[in-house]
Motif scaffolding. Sequence first.
Motif, PDB file in Angstrom:
ATOM      1  N   VAL A   1      54.568  40.171  51.228  1.00 17.86           N
ATOM      2  CA  VAL A   1      55.047  40.490  52.344  1.00 17.86           C
ATOM      3  C   VAL A   1      54.117  39.708  53.478  1.00 17.86           C
ATOM      4  N   LYS A   2      53.011  39.897  52.998  1.00 14.66           N
ATOM      5  CA  LYS A   2      51.741  39.356  54.250  1.00 14.66           C
ATOM      6  C   LYS A   2      50.638  38.821  53.177  1.00 14.66           C
ATOM      7  N   PRO A   3      50.721  37.689  53.103  1.00 11.09           N
ATOM      8  CA  PRO A   3      49.583  36.741  52.190  1.00 11.09           C
ATOM      9  C   PRO A   3      48.408  37.052  53.233  1.00 11.09           C
ATOM     10  N   PHE A   4      47.177  37.376  52.784  1.00  9.63           N
ATOM     11  CA  PHE A   4      45.901  37.403  53.307  1.00  9.63           C
ATOM     12  C   PHE A   4      44.612  37.294  52.299  1.00  9.63           C
ATOM     13  N   THR A   5      43.763  37.522  52.993  1.00 12.31           N
ATOM     14  CA  THR A   5      42.452  37.207  52.058  1.00 12.31           C
ATOM     15  C   THR A   5      41.709  38.707  52.061  1.00 12.31           C
ATOM     16  N   VAL A   6      41.665  39.168  50.628  1.00 13.53           N
ATOM     17  CA  VAL A   6      41.214  40.525  50.326  1.00 13.53           C
ATOM     18  C   VAL A   6      39.709  40.534  50.548  1.00 13.53           C
ATOM     19  N   ALA A   7      38.981  41.667  50.966  1.00 16.85           N
ATOM     20  CA  ALA A   7      37.880  42.167  50.872  1.00 16.85           C
ATOM     21  C   ALA A   7      36.906  41.908  49.803  1.00 16.85           C
ATOM     22  N   SER A   8      36.062  40.972  49.726  1.00 15.15           N
ATOM     23  CA  SER A   8      35.582  40.612  48.277  1.00 15.15           C
ATOM     24  C   SER A   8      34.843  41.690  47.835  1.00 15.15           C
ATOM     25  N   ARG A   9      33.803  42.041  48.149  1.00 15.02           N
ATOM     26  CA  ARG A   9      33.029  43.161  47.430  1.00 15.02           C
ATOM     27  C   ARG A   9      33.849  44.531  47.024  1.00 15.02           C
ATOM     28  N   PRO A  10      34.605  45.283  48.060  1.00 11.73           N
ATOM     29  CA  PRO A  10      35.395  46.244  47.594  1.00 11.73           C
ATOM     30  C   PRO A  10      36.311  46.024  46.277  1.00 11.73           C
ATOM     31  N   PHE A  11      37.141  44.926  46.644  1.00 11.82           N
ATOM     32  CA  PHE A  11      38.035  44.487  45.514  1.00 11.82           C
ATOM     33  C   PHE A  11      37.380  44.494  44.208  1.00 11.82           C
ATOM     34  N   LEU A  12      36.279  43.765  44.185  1.00 13.60           N
ATOM     35  CA  LEU A  12      35.550  43.772  42.824  1.00 13.60           C
ATOM     36  C   LEU A  12      34.869  44.829  42.393  1.00 13.60           C
ATOM     37  N   ARG A  13      34.601  45.900  43.333  1.00 12.92           N
ATOM     38  CA  ARG A  13      34.073  47.140  42.771  1.00 12.92           C
ATOM     39  C   ARG A  13      34.901  47.935  42.503  1.00 12.92           C
ATOM     40  N   ASP A  14      36.280  48.002  42.900  1.00  9.03           N
ATOM     41  CA  ASP A  14      37.330  48.837  42.568  1.00  9.03           C
ATOM     42  C   ASP A  14      37.792  48.375  41.238  1.00  9.03           C
ATOM     43  N   VAL A  15      38.098  46.955  40.844  1.00  6.08           N
ATOM     44  CA  VAL A  15      38.708  46.510  39.887  1.00  6.08           C
ATOM     45  C   VAL A  15      37.556  46.793  38.571  1.00  6.08           C
ATOM     46  N   ILE A  16      36.232  46.359  38.910  1.00  6.74           N
ATOM     47  CA  ILE A  16      35.379  47.013  37.869  1.00  6.74           C
ATOM     48  C   ILE A  16      35.413  48.316  37.463  1.00  6.74           C
ATOM     49  N   PHE A  17      35.223  49.368  38.381  1.00  6.85           N
ATOM     50  CA  PHE A  17      35.249  50.615  37.937  1.00  6.85           C
ATOM     51  C   PHE A  17      36.755  51.015  37.201  1.00  6.85           C
ATOM     52  N   TYR A  18      37.594  50.416  37.465  1.00 10.38           N
ATOM     53  CA  TYR A  18      39.101  50.689  36.872  1.00 10.38           C
ATOM     54  C   TYR A  18      39.179  50.287  35.435  1.00 10.38           C
ATOM     55  N   MET A  19      38.553  49.079  35.368  1.00  8.11           N
ATOM     56  CA  MET A  19      38.344  48.521  33.980  1.00  8.11           C
ATOM     57  C   MET A  19      37.648  49.255  33.129  1.00  8.11           C
ATOM     58  N   VAL A  20      36.380  49.825  33.527  1.00 13.45           N
ATOM     59  CA  VAL A  20      35.680  50.834  32.878  1.00 13.45           C
ATOM     60  C   VAL A  20      36.444  52.056  32.299  1.00 13.45           C
ATOM     61  N   ALA A  21      37.068  52.613  33.291  1.00 11.23           N
ATOM     62  CA  ALA A  21      37.952  53.794  33.121  1.00 11.23           C
ATOM     63  C   ALA A  21      38.946  53.585  31.911  1.00 11.23           C
ATOM     64  N   VAL A  22      39.579  52.381  32.273  1.00 10.66           N
ATOM     65  CA  VAL A  22      40.901  52.106  31.012  1.00 10.66           C
ATOM     66  C   VAL A  22      40.032  51.695  29.824  1.00 10.66           C
TER      67      VAL A  22
END
Length: 530
Positions: A136-157
């Motif tokens: 819907v809306k191509p964009f540039t994601v906020a880098s640090r929050p994105f990496l932080r959330d993905v890392i924590f979620y990978m640890v939980a999984v």
Amino acid sequence: MNLSAADRCAFVKNTADCSMEDGFINYLHLAFCLLPPNLTPLTITLCIIWLLFLFVVLGLTASKFFCPNLSAISTSLRLSHNVAGVTFLAFGNGAPDVFSAMAAFSHPHTAGLAVGALFGAGIFVTTVVAGSVSLVKPFTVASRPFLRDVIFYMVAVFWTFIILYRGTISLGEALGYLGLYVIYVLTVIISTYIYNRQKHSVNVTDQNITHAPECQPSDSSDEVPYLTNGTIQQEYEAEYRPLLPYSESTSQILLSSLNPVDNRKWRRKSCCWRVLKALKTPLEVLLLLCVPVVDPDKEDRNWRRPLNCLHLVTAPLVCVLTFQSGIYGTYMIQGEFPLWLLTLLLGLFLSAIVFCTTTNDCSPTYHPLFALLGFVVSAMLISAAAAEVVSLLHMLGVVLSLSNTVLGLTLLAWGNSIGDCFSDITIARQGYPRMAISACFGGIIFNMLFGVGLGCLMQMAKNHSEIQLDPDGLLTWVLAGSLGISLVLSFVIVPLCRFHLGRTYGIFLLVFYAVFLVIALLTEFGKIHI
């Protein structure tokens, strides 16, 4: 089944696992004892319609009552936006998922529903929702929050994957889920503090850039990863302000407070929206009668004297009648006086005091306490509806010969996530794709950690023993592996694309989910096996 109808009914009556004590209705008894076998297709159709209604109850209660009251509580406690975002507002957004997981973990034979729902919702949100936002809306994601959330979620999984492999979860591991979320909250707060310190130490030119409009935030800013449905879909509430002073009577205030339809918004919306609104209006009116809502953004904080006095009567009654599937609705104090009657009398007494000591135009100083009451009542309603959803899905699994895991990753995950899907797509179309993608990855962390942590703790408190998890064969590993692969691919691909999420990436995510769903269904029906 090769058994006769009478034998199946006798099996349901005599088997402890078929009692389904956590729901108001014993759906297995309904399907195998009350209705004849030749009406099974009708039974399934009616159950699916009832399931859709329960999902509407979950979504409406969470968005219109649970989240606003949590927001009011966080405002009254003067919490910062980051602390409120990763605690109260996260709980509000993930309430249906968390309560569904807690209800599923309450019985060993429905724990597969929780695993399937949490993992299935994780894949759905990180692929379908994130992919739709990118389309819907191509964009540039906020880098640090994105990496932080993905890392924590990978640890939980990964942690959950290890626990499923071992087949048991101990008290320390259940507490570890909650501890990991505390670490996540502290990481969000500390990273935001560091970023704000850096932002204030730059020169005047950089300060002018950082003070740009909020619709174009800095790529590296640590945005709050949680948004209430009211923030995502801000409804324009047009109020007619008369030129001359005008005071409504008590009856007029009560009637207007129970009207959930905005006349000006009604005229602007499409016919489809009007039909859905008309269908939901009776339910909204019932919820308005039972659940108080405090809105700190309004001048009067949504003080409605006659309705709020009525809430002091109805809200405690709802709590008594819904707590633990209504077992206290027939409870007799010392075998003589019903608990619900005592609750009713106390509510009438408090209501009379509030009505006589307040006015229609000015809210009392204790009005914020109504937000706490609304929070408790809405949490009770969500918990009761979630228990019904789990019981109903368990019955559908037995009738249709489907595993709890496949029901969790499809019906339960879709039902709990479809609202987030539409909300995130809407906010992306409005020009806020970074907020939408932050909500995608931030909210599911809370759902996973609190859903498993609280669900297992409640079960341990009930049985005083470790929880035995019995994965539904290969399907559970397909589910966990697919979620892990999707997160690893996002962790690698997004930085390689310089954190720009375009339409190609969105199509890739949607194709990934379609392939996963096909493999999961083929595994369920025995076409793929080891």
